[in-house]
Design an enzyme around this catalytic site. Sequence first.
Site, mmCIF file in Angstrom:
data_model
loop_
_atom_site.group_PDB
_atom_site.id
_atom_site.type_symbol
_atom_site.label_atom_id
_atom_site.label_comp_id
_atom_site.label_asym_id
_atom_site.label_seq_id
_atom_site.Cartn_x
_atom_site.Cartn_y
_atom_site.Cartn_z
ATOM 1 C CB CYS A 1 42.902 33.535 32.388
ATOM 2 S SG CYS A 1 42.212 35.101 32.959
ATOM 3 C CB CYS B 1 37.429 36.755 30.270
ATOM 4 S SG CYS B 1 37.341 38.241 29.252
ATOM 5 N NE ARG B 2 40.600 32.716 29.324
ATOM 6 C CZ ARG B 2 41.728 32.417 28.713
ATOM 7 N NH1 ARG B 2 41.866 31.221 28.162
ATOM 8 N NH2 ARG B 2 42.715 33.275 28.657
ATOM 9 C CB SER B 3 41.524 33.631 36.133
ATOM 10 O OG SER B 3 41.890 34.975 35.936
ATOM 11 C CG ASN C 1 42.904 38.488 37.180
ATOM 12 O OD1 ASN C 1 43.217 39.268 38.073
ATOM 13 N ND2 ASN C 1 42.118 37.471 37.410
ATOM 14 C CG ASP D 1 40.485 34.635 25.824
ATOM 15 O OD1 ASP D 1 39.536 35.266 26.330
ATOM 16 O OD2 ASP D 1 41.640 35.069 25.785
HETATM 17 P P1 4NP Z 1 41.126 36.396 29.958
HETATM 18 O O1 4NP Z 1 40.711 37.027 28.551
HETATM 19 O O2 4NP Z 1 42.549 35.914 29.814
HETATM 20 O O3 4NP Z 1 40.157 35.256 30.128
HETATM 21 O O4 4NP Z 1 40.963 37.465 30.995
HETATM 22 C C1 4NP Z 1 41.479 38.014 27.904
HETATM 23 C C2 4NP Z 1 41.426 39.313 28.320
HETATM 24 C C3 4NP Z 1 42.158 40.277 27.663
HETATM 25 C C4 4NP Z 1 42.961 39.930 26.601
HETATM 26 C C5 4NP Z 1 43.015 38.610 26.182
HETATM 27 C C6 4NP Z 1 42.273 37.652 26.850
HETATM 28 N N1 4NP Z 1 43.697 40.922 25.906
HETATM 29 O O5 4NP Z 1 44.382 40.582 24.931
HETATM 30 O O6 4NP Z 1 43.669 42.086 26.311
#
Ligand code: 4NP
Length: 158
Positions: A9, A14-16, A12, A125
Amino acid sequence: MTVRVLFVCLGNICRSPMAEAVFRHLVEQAGLSDQILVDSAGTSDYHIGERAHPGTRAVLRDNGIEYEGRARQITPADFEQFDYILAMDNENLADLRRMAPPETRAVIRRFLDFADGVSIREVPDPYYYGQPEFEYVYRLVRRGAEGLLAHIRAEKGL
Ligand code: 4NP
């Protein structure tokens, strides 16, 4: 033979990591831990070294799944070492296709393309939302992980 599976994702956190933890849990339950190696990474460097988001950790804990991983960014070597690289959304997929060396043999796909009975193809997300969103994401991830494991077992004869 070891099959290597990488979930990707943006951050790294939240989702992955959720997909990694849920998929590994299913692999363990299936007794396939020696045959299937699981990891996750982010396309960005925003959160390198951090633990998973508290929302991801909470929903995993609520479902009896452990996760101790730390965020890392995808590297060129990942495209050589992993057999399946699963993108959480279309932006991740486009980034992965752009980063992939032309000679990569990895299967690069959207994770939810393997989910049965799920109408959406991107994992939303949850970064900017609260706990209900993480629970919704968990249910999507669970469906994707079940479908992906069934696919890999059929394709690899496991
Ligand atoms: P992820 O979520 O891609 O599922 O880990 C996010 C985590 C951080 C950010 C965006 C999405 N960020 O912009 O910092």
